[in-house]
Design a protein around this motif. Structure first.
Motif, mmCIF file in Angstrom:
data_model
loop_
_atom_site.group_PDB
_atom_site.id
_atom_site.type_symbol
_atom_site.label_atom_id
_atom_site.label_comp_id
_atom_site.label_asym_id
_atom_site.label_seq_id
_atom_site.Cartn_x
_atom_site.Cartn_y
_atom_site.Cartn_z
ATOM 1 N N GLU A 1 4.605 -9.175 -15.256
ATOM 2 C CA GLU A 1 5.657 -9.718 -14.394
ATOM 3 C C GLU A 1 6.952 -9.896 -15.186
ATOM 4 O O GLU A 1 8.042 -9.580 -14.697
ATOM 5 C CB GLU A 1 5.212 -11.053 -13.787
ATOM 6 C CG GLU A 1 6.251 -11.699 -12.909
ATOM 7 C CD GLU A 1 6.646 -10.867 -11.709
ATOM 8 O OE1 GLU A 1 7.791 -11.040 -11.233
ATOM 9 O OE2 GLU A 1 5.848 -10.033 -11.225
ATOM 10 N N SER A 2 6.857 -10.386 -16.411
ATOM 11 C CA SER A 2 8.046 -10.536 -17.269
ATOM 12 C C SER A 2 8.674 -9.182 -17.557
ATOM 13 O O SER A 2 9.901 -9.048 -17.548
ATOM 14 C CB SER A 2 7.682 -11.224 -18.585
ATOM 15 O OG SER A 2 7.270 -12.543 -18.360
ATOM 16 N N GLN A 3 7.851 -8.181 -17.791
ATOM 17 C CA GLN A 3 8.366 -6.836 -18.056
ATOM 18 C C GLN A 3 9.068 -6.279 -16.823
ATOM 19 O O GLN A 3 10.127 -5.663 -16.933
ATOM 20 C CB GLN A 3 7.229 -5.896 -18.488
ATOM 21 C CG GLN A 3 7.702 -4.510 -18.877
ATOM 22 C CD GLN A 3 8.596 -4.527 -20.102
ATOM 23 O OE1 GLN A 3 8.305 -5.197 -21.076
ATOM 24 N NE2 GLN A 3 9.698 -3.802 -20.041
ATOM 25 N N ARG A 4 8.529 -6.514 -15.623
ATOM 26 C CA ARG A 4 9.174 -6.048 -14.384
ATOM 27 C C ARG A 4 10.528 -6.736 -14.196
ATOM 28 O O ARG A 4 11.514 -6.099 -13.833
ATOM 29 C CB ARG A 4 8.273 -6.300 -13.171
ATOM 30 C CG ARG A 4 7.173 -5.269 -12.979
ATOM 31 C CD ARG A 4 6.489 -5.406 -11.615
ATOM 32 N NE ARG A 4 5.780 -6.673 -11.455
ATOM 33 C CZ ARG A 4 4.539 -6.919 -11.922
ATOM 34 N NH1 ARG A 4 3.885 -5.976 -12.560
ATOM 35 N NH2 ARG A 4 3.985 -8.088 -11.725
ATOM 36 N N LYS A 5 10.584 -8.051 -14.463
ATOM 37 C CA LYS A 5 11.848 -8.782 -14.336
ATOM 38 C C LYS A 5 12.878 -8.254 -15.336
ATOM 39 O O LYS A 5 14.047 -8.071 -14.998
ATOM 40 C CB LYS A 5 11.635 -10.282 -14.577
ATOM 41 C CG LYS A 5 11.185 -11.053 -13.394
ATOM 42 C CD LYS A 5 11.186 -12.536 -13.753
ATOM 43 C CE LYS A 5 10.987 -13.379 -12.524
ATOM 44 N NZ LYS A 5 11.056 -14.808 -12.830
ATOM 45 N N ALA A 6 12.441 -8.025 -16.560
ATOM 46 C CA ALA A 6 13.351 -7.523 -17.586
ATOM 47 C C ALA A 6 13.861 -6.131 -17.231
ATOM 48 O O ALA A 6 15.057 -5.845 -17.365
ATOM 49 C CB ALA A 6 12.659 -7.503 -18.950
ATOM 50 N N ASP A 7 12.974 -5.262 -16.745
ATOM 51 C CA ASP A 7 13.390 -3.916 -16.338
ATOM 52 C C ASP A 7 14.387 -3.973 -15.187
ATOM 53 O O ASP A 7 15.366 -3.230 -15.162
ATOM 54 C CB ASP A 7 12.172 -3.068 -15.946
ATOM 55 C CG ASP A 7 11.297 -2.708 -17.139
ATOM 56 O OD1 ASP A 7 11.780 -2.808 -18.286
ATOM 57 O OD2 ASP A 7 10.121 -2.335 -16.918
ATOM 58 N N ARG A 8 14.140 -4.855 -14.229
ATOM 59 C CA ARG A 8 15.044 -5.003 -13.093
ATOM 60 C C ARG A 8 16.402 -5.522 -13.569
ATOM 61 O O ARG A 8 17.454 -5.042 -13.138
ATOM 62 C CB ARG A 8 14.435 -5.932 -12.049
ATOM 63 C CG ARG A 8 15.280 -6.019 -10.784
ATOM 64 C CD ARG A 8 14.622 -6.798 -9.643
ATOM 65 N NE ARG A 8 14.182 -8.118 -10.055
ATOM 66 C CZ ARG A 8 12.904 -8.539 -10.016
ATOM 67 N NH1 ARG A 8 11.952 -7.747 -9.581
ATOM 68 N NH2 ARG A 8 12.601 -9.758 -10.393
ATOM 69 N N MET A 9 16.380 -6.478 -14.496
ATOM 70 C CA MET A 9 17.640 -7.018 -15.002
ATOM 71 C C MET A 9 18.421 -5.943 -15.757
ATOM 72 O O MET A 9 19.648 -5.838 -15.615
ATOM 73 C CB MET A 9 17.378 -8.216 -15.919
ATOM 74 C CG MET A 9 18.627 -8.892 -16.398
ATOM 75 S SD MET A 9 18.230 -10.385 -17.316
ATOM 76 C CE MET A 9 19.826 -10.801 -17.954
ATOM 77 N N VAL A 10 17.743 -5.135 -16.557
ATOM 78 C CA VAL A 10 18.418 -4.062 -17.286
ATOM 79 C C VAL A 10 19.052 -3.073 -16.319
ATOM 80 O O VAL A 10 20.198 -2.649 -16.499
ATOM 81 C CB VAL A 10 17.432 -3.349 -18.254
ATOM 82 C CG1 VAL A 10 18.013 -2.053 -18.770
ATOM 83 C CG2 VAL A 10 17.069 -4.262 -19.400
ATOM 84 N N SER A 11 18.329 -2.711 -15.256
ATOM 85 C CA SER A 11 18.905 -1.763 -14.290
ATOM 86 C C SER A 11 20.087 -2.385 -13.553
ATOM 87 O O SER A 11 21.062 -1.696 -13.252
ATOM 88 C CB SER A 11 17.839 -1.262 -13.315
ATOM 89 O OG SER A 11 17.384 -2.308 -12.496
ATOM 90 N N GLU A 12 20.035 -3.688 -13.277
ATOM 91 C CA GLU A 12 21.174 -4.355 -12.628
ATOM 92 C C GLU A 12 22.373 -4.432 -13.583
ATOM 93 O O GLU A 12 23.515 -4.270 -13.160
ATOM 94 C CB GLU A 12 20.774 -5.750 -12.156
ATOM 95 C CG GLU A 12 19.850 -5.738 -10.947
ATOM 96 C CD GLU A 12 19.398 -7.126 -10.533
ATOM 97 O OE1 GLU A 12 19.721 -8.120 -11.223
ATOM 98 O OE2 GLU A 12 18.708 -7.224 -9.498
ATOM 99 N N ILE A 13 22.107 -4.684 -14.849
ATOM 100 C CA ILE A 13 23.194 -4.725 -15.842
ATOM 101 C C ILE A 13 23.856 -3.357 -15.935
ATOM 102 O O ILE A 13 25.090 -3.242 -15.942
ATOM 103 C CB ILE A 13 22.667 -5.173 -17.220
ATOM 104 C CG1 ILE A 13 22.358 -6.657 -17.205
ATOM 105 C CG2 ILE A 13 23.670 -4.854 -18.331
ATOM 106 C CD1 ILE A 13 21.679 -7.167 -18.465
ATOM 107 N N GLU A 14 23.051 -2.311 -16.005
ATOM 108 C CA GLU A 14 23.602 -0.961 -16.140
ATOM 109 C C GLU A 14 24.357 -0.518 -14.892
ATOM 110 O O GLU A 14 25.198 0.380 -14.967
ATOM 111 C CB GLU A 14 22.480 0.024 -16.466
ATOM 112 C CG GLU A 14 21.943 -0.159 -17.873
ATOM 113 C CD GLU A 14 20.740 0.704 -18.183
ATOM 114 O OE1 GLU A 14 20.144 1.297 -17.245
ATOM 115 O OE2 GLU A 14 20.389 0.784 -19.370
ATOM 116 N N ALA A 15 24.093 -1.151 -13.754
ATOM 117 C CA ALA A 15 24.789 -0.799 -12.516
ATOM 118 C C ALA A 15 26.147 -1.500 -12.391
ATOM 119 O O ALA A 15 26.967 -1.122 -11.546
ATOM 120 C CB ALA A 15 23.916 -1.140 -11.311
ATOM 121 N N VAL A 16 26.406 -2.500 -13.227
ATOM 122 C CA VAL A 16 27.666 -3.251 -13.137
ATOM 123 C C VAL A 16 28.814 -2.401 -13.665
ATOM 124 O O VAL A 16 28.714 -1.773 -14.717
ATOM 125 C CB VAL A 16 27.576 -4.570 -13.939
ATOM 126 C CG1 VAL A 16 28.932 -5.241 -14.059
ATOM 127 C CG2 VAL A 16 26.586 -5.509 -13.294
#
Length: 170
Positions: free
Chosen positions: A17-32
């Motif tokens: 679950e932590s890995q999924r959250k981190a992956d989602r956060m990285v993709s959101e950061i890269e989309a900014v």
């Protein structure tokens, strides 16, 4: 006492679950990204999440301006200074508030707000004595200081300030 296999399974589920959250956060950061236009609207820039220039539009009316490069840089700096706010708005579920605060703090340090137009940046620090000297005089070489005259001694060549027969306040 709990079942060791159940403890390992729970730990692995939390890690996944932590890995999924981190992956989602990285993709959101890269989309900014941030888009910005110059005051006259003739220059448009786009910077990515790291502050890199990824898009540039220059209107026909300003292509021959002598200060085009400065205007482009000013617009890029303005866009970069808005990255911290865009990052806060663009990330919906950060891994933790500490991570978000650290990310925003680093962006604000890396890309401070540009100085308002019309104001000159502060000059390099000068010597204390040059504070009120006109610029023309500052550029002239300073005259050398004259050598200090030798101090007279009270006892024929022997200079002992503390224990001589003379006055100690000379």
């Amino acid at each position: 006492m709990s079942n060791p296999e159940q403890l390992i399974a729970d730990f692995e589920a939390r890690m996944a679950e932590s890995q999924r959250k981190a992956d989602r956060m990285v993709s959101e950061i890269e989309a900014v990204s941030v888009c910005e236009r110059s005051k006259d609207g003739q220059i448009g820039v786009k910077v990515d999440h790291a502050g890199n220039l990824v898009g540039l539009e220059i209107g026909l009316g300003v292509r021959d301006k002598p200060d085009l490069a400065e205007e482009i840089l000013r617009t890029v700096k303005s866009a970069q200074s808005k990255l911290a706010g865009a990052m806060q708005a663009g990330i919906t579920d950060p891994v933790g508030p500490e991570v978000m605060n650290q990310l925003v703090s680093r962006l604000e340090q890396a890309f401070p707000a540009p100085a308002p137009e019309g104001f000159a940046p502060p000059a390099a620090p000068r010597e204390e004595g040059d504070r009120f000297v006109p610029e023309e005089e500052r550029q002239q070489p300073k005259p050398p200081k004259p050598p200090e005259p030798p101090r007279p001694s009270s006892e024929g060549g022997r200079d002992d300030d503390y224990f001589s027969d003379g006055d100690y306040l000379r």
